[in-house]
Design a protein around this motif. Structure first.
Motif, PDB file in Angstrom:
ATOM      1  N   VAL A 245       0.865  -1.176   0.000  1.00  0.00           N
ATOM      2  CA  VAL A 245       0.000   0.000   0.000  1.00  0.00           C
ATOM      3  C   VAL A 245       0.904   1.228   0.000  1.00  0.00           C
ATOM      4  O   VAL A 245       1.706   1.415   0.908  1.00  0.00           O
ATOM      5  N   ARG A 246       0.775   2.038  -1.037  1.00  0.00           N
ATOM      6  CA  ARG A 246       1.601   3.245  -1.132  1.00  0.00           C
ATOM      7  C   ARG A 246       0.697   4.458  -1.052  1.00  0.00           C
ATOM      8  O   ARG A 246      -0.215   4.614  -1.868  1.00  0.00           O
ATOM      9  N   THR A 247       0.925   5.302  -0.066  1.00  0.00           N
ATOM     10  CA  THR A 247       0.107   6.506   0.083  1.00  0.00           C
ATOM     11  C   THR A 247       0.968   7.737  -0.159  1.00  0.00           C
ATOM     12  O   THR A 247       2.042   7.884   0.431  1.00  0.00           O
ATOM     13  N   SER A 248       0.528   8.580  -1.065  1.00  0.00           N
ATOM     14  CA  SER A 248       1.274   9.760  -1.485  1.00  0.00           C
ATOM     15  C   SER A 248       0.420  11.001  -1.296  1.00  0.00           C
ATOM     16  O   SER A 248      -0.802  10.970  -1.517  1.00  0.00           O
ATOM     17  N   TRP A 249       1.052  12.096  -0.906  1.00  0.00           N
ATOM     18  CA  TRP A 249       0.355  13.371  -0.733  1.00  0.00           C
ATOM     19  C   TRP A 249       0.549  14.216  -1.986  1.00  0.00           C
ATOM     20  O   TRP A 249       1.673  14.462  -2.417  1.00  0.00           O
ATOM     21  N   LEU A 250      -0.565  14.616  -2.587  1.00  0.00           N
ATOM     22  CA  LEU A 250      -0.528  15.465  -3.768  1.00  0.00           C
ATOM     23  C   LEU A 250      -0.428  16.928  -3.368  1.00  0.00           C
ATOM     24  O   LEU A 250      -1.059  17.351  -2.394  1.00  0.00           O
ATOM     25  N   PRO A 251       0.305  17.735  -4.130  1.00  0.00           N
ATOM     26  CA  PRO A 251       0.317  19.173  -3.872  1.00  0.00           C
ATOM     27  C   PRO A 251      -0.986  19.810  -4.334  1.00  0.00           C
ATOM     28  O   PRO A 251      -1.674  19.269  -5.211  1.00  0.00           O
ATOM     29  N   ALA A 252      -1.328  20.955  -3.774  1.00  0.00           N
ATOM     30  CA  ALA A 252      -2.550  21.647  -4.169  1.00  0.00           C
ATOM     31  C   ALA A 252      -2.561  21.949  -5.667  1.00  0.00           C
ATOM     32  O   ALA A 252      -3.616  21.932  -6.313  1.00  0.00           O
ATOM     33  N   SER A 253      -1.379  22.181  -6.249  1.00  0.00           N
ATOM     34  CA  SER A 253      -1.301  22.523  -7.670  1.00  0.00           C
ATOM     35  C   SER A 253      -1.773  21.394  -8.574  1.00  0.00           C
ATOM     36  O   SER A 253      -2.070  21.621  -9.749  1.00  0.00           O
ATOM     37  N   PHE A 254      -1.867  20.170  -8.042  1.00  0.00           N
ATOM     38  CA  PHE A 254      -2.298  19.040  -8.873  1.00  0.00           C
ATOM     39  C   PHE A 254      -3.716  19.245  -9.400  1.00  0.00           C
ATOM     40  O   PHE A 254      -4.062  18.740 -10.461  1.00  0.00           O
ATOM     41  N   VAL A 255      -4.559  19.970  -8.672  1.00  0.00           N
ATOM     42  CA  VAL A 255      -5.961  20.115  -9.073  1.00  0.00           C
ATOM     43  C   VAL A 255      -6.312  21.519  -9.538  1.00  0.00           C
ATOM     44  O   VAL A 255      -7.461  21.782  -9.885  1.00  0.00           O
ATOM     45  N   THR A 256      -5.351  22.435  -9.548  1.00  0.00           N
ATOM     46  CA  THR A 256      -5.692  23.798  -9.934  1.00  0.00           C
ATOM     47  C   THR A 256      -5.823  23.929 -11.438  1.00  0.00           C
ATOM     48  O   THR A 256      -5.284  23.131 -12.203  1.00  0.00           O
ATOM     49  N   ALA A 257      -6.547  24.976 -11.860  1.00  0.00           N
ATOM     50  CA  ALA A 257      -6.744  25.216 -13.294  1.00  0.00           C
ATOM     51  C   ALA A 257      -5.419  25.461 -13.987  1.00  0.00           C
ATOM     52  O   ALA A 257      -5.235  25.077 -15.152  1.00  0.00           O
ATOM     53  N   ALA A 258      -4.465  26.081 -13.273  1.00  0.00           N
ATOM     54  CA  ALA A 258      -3.176  26.382 -13.883  1.00  0.00           C
ATOM     55  C   ALA A 258      -2.214  25.205 -13.813  1.00  0.00           C
ATOM     56  O   ALA A 258      -1.196  25.183 -14.498  1.00  0.00           O
ATOM     57  N   GLY A 259      -2.536  24.217 -12.968  1.00  0.00           N
ATOM     58  CA  GLY A 259      -1.659  23.070 -12.804  1.00  0.00           C
ATOM     59  C   GLY A 259      -1.723  22.133 -13.999  1.00  0.00           C
ATOM     60  O   GLY A 259      -2.658  22.166 -14.801  1.00  0.00           O
ATOM     61  N   LEU A 260      -0.736  21.260 -14.097  1.00  0.00           N
ATOM     62  CA  LEU A 260      -0.672  20.306 -15.197  1.00  0.00           C
ATOM     63  C   LEU A 260      -1.183  18.933 -14.791  1.00  0.00           C
ATOM     64  O   LEU A 260      -1.114  17.991 -15.577  1.00  0.00           O
ATOM     65  N   GLY A 261      -1.664  18.803 -13.568  1.00  0.00           N
ATOM     66  CA  GLY A 261      -2.147  17.512 -13.121  1.00  0.00           C
ATOM     67  C   GLY A 261      -1.034  16.509 -12.912  1.00  0.00           C
ATOM     68  O   GLY A 261      -1.230  15.310 -13.096  1.00  0.00           O
ATOM     69  N   GLU A 262       0.165  16.981 -12.555  1.00  0.00           N
ATOM     70  CA  GLU A 262       1.280  16.082 -12.312  1.00  0.00           C
ATOM     71  C   GLU A 262       1.738  16.231 -10.868  1.00  0.00           C
ATOM     72  O   GLU A 262       1.977  17.344 -10.403  1.00  0.00           O
ATOM     73  N   PRO A 263       1.844  15.095 -10.126  1.00  0.00           N
ATOM     74  CA  PRO A 263       2.381  15.179  -8.772  1.00  0.00           C
ATOM     75  C   PRO A 263       3.797  15.738  -8.801  1.00  0.00           C
ATOM     76  O   PRO A 263       4.552  15.474  -9.727  1.00  0.00           O
ATOM     77  N   SER A 264       4.131  16.526  -7.774  1.00  0.00           N
ATOM     78  CA  SER A 264       5.495  17.062  -7.701  1.00  0.00           C
ATOM     79  C   SER A 264       6.373  16.156  -6.879  1.00  0.00           C
ATOM     80  O   SER A 264       5.886  15.277  -6.176  1.00  0.00           O
TER      81      SER A 264
END
Length: 264
Positions: A245-264
Motif C-alpha cells: 500500500v503506497r500513500t502519497s500526498w498530492l500538492p494543491a497545484s495538482f488540481v488547480t486550473a493552472a496546474g498540469l495535473g502532475e504530482p510534484s
C-alpha cells in the motif's frame, strides 16, 4: 503484514502503472496480493475558483453547482478533478475523456452500485472519499474501497456506536469511546461497504471490521488503516489479499486550473 509506504510532499512520484501491468500480477493459481495506490490531498489551501470544472462531466458539474455548503462543494470538486487526473495518467487519456458507469448493486441488482470506469476490460478499480480537510483516492487492480473521516464529536460517537457490530462496540468502549478509536473503526467499515458496492444499505452490525481480530474480517477482503492528517482517520479495503500500500500526498497545484495535473 502489508507494507505501507508513505511518500511525503516533494518525494518523487510513484512510477505510473497501466491496467496491463496490474493484470500481469494476477496468478493463474489464485489471486496474488494486490498493490494499492493511495493519493491524499489537503483542501484547506484551495478555493472553488482554483478548480477547472471543464474536465468534469455534466453530472459532476451539476453537483458542483448545487446548493451545498462551500466546504462541501470544494471537497467534491477537488476530489473529482484529482480522480480524473489520476485515472487519465493511468490510462493515457485526457481527464475529460474519463467516463464512468455504475456496477449492479449486490443487494438488489439495480445499476446504482460501485462506480467504475466505462472502459475496456482490465481497467483499474477506484474509490474516492473526502471529509474535513482531506481527500483520499484509492486505485487498484481489484475492487477497492477507501474512507477518510474527521474525528466526530463525542455525542456522535455514543449515538452511532450502538448501531455497530458487537465486537466493534466492545473495542470502542475499551478505548473509552475516544473519537479517534471510533473514527478508525468507522473508516474500516465504510471502506469495506464501498468496496463491495452496497454502502450504507447494509446493516452496520452485520460485519466485523474492527482492529483487534483480523481472522473475523469478512471473507475474501483485506482491510488496513491508513496514516493521514491529524484529526482524521482513514482506511482501505480490497478484495483478495493486499500487497503493498503506497500513500502519497498530492500538492494543491495538482488540481488547480493552472496546474498540469502532475504530482510534484
Amino acid at each position: 503484514m502489508t507494507d505501507v509506504i508513505i511518500d511525503r510532499p516533494g518525494d518523487p512520484a510513484p512510477e505510473s502503472r497501466t491496467p496491463a501491468d496490474d493484470a500481469a500480477r494476477e496468478s493463474a493459481a489464485g489471486p496474488a496480493p494486490v498493490d494499492v495506490d493511495l493519493w491524499q490531498l489537503r483542501v484547506d489551501h484551495l478555493a472553488e475558483e482554483d478548480l477547472d470544472p471543464s474536465e468534469l462531466d455534466a453530472e459532476e458539474r451539476v453537483k458542483l453547482g448545487s446548493p451545498l455548503r462551500v466546504a462541501d462543494r470544494l471537497r467534491y470538486g477537488v476530489g473529482h478533478v484529482a480522480l480524473r487526473r489520476l485515472l487519465a495518467r493511468r490510462l493515457g487519456v485526457g481527464p475529460a475523456a474519463i467516463a464512468y458507469r455504475r456496477e449492479p448493486c449486490p443487494g438488489c441488482g439495480g445499476l446504482h452500485g460501485r462506480p467504475a470506469l466505462d472502459g475496456p476490460p482490465g481497467a483499474p478499480h477506484f474509490s474516492l472519499s473526502h471529509s474535513g480537510d482531506v481527500v483520499l483516492i484509492g486505485i487498484a487492480a481489484r475492487p477497492v474501497g477507501v474512507d477518510v473521516e474527521s474525528f466526530p464529536k463525542p455525542a456522535t460517537v455514543r449515538e452511532v456506536t450502538s448501531a455497530l457490530h458487537p465486537a466493534e462496540r466492545a473495542e470502542i468502549a475499551a478505548a473509552g469511546h475516544a473519537p479517534g478509536a471510533f473514527a478508525r473503526i468507522w473508516c474500516r467499515k465504510e471502506a469495506y461497504l464501498k468496496g463491495i458496492g452496497i454502502g450504507m444499505a447494509r446493516s452496520l452490525d452485520k460485519d466485523y471490521l474492527g482492529e483487534h481480530d483480523p481472522s473475523a474480517l469478512p471473507e475474501g477482503w483485506d482491510v488496513r488503516g491508513v496514516p493521514t492528517a491529524d484529526g482524521h482517520a482513514a482506511a482501505v479495503a480490497v478484495r483478495g489479499p493486499m500487497g503493498r500500500v503506497r500513500t502519497s500526498w498530492l500538492p494543491a497545484s495538482f488540481v488547480t486550473a493552472a496546474g498540469l495535473g502532475e504530482p510534484s
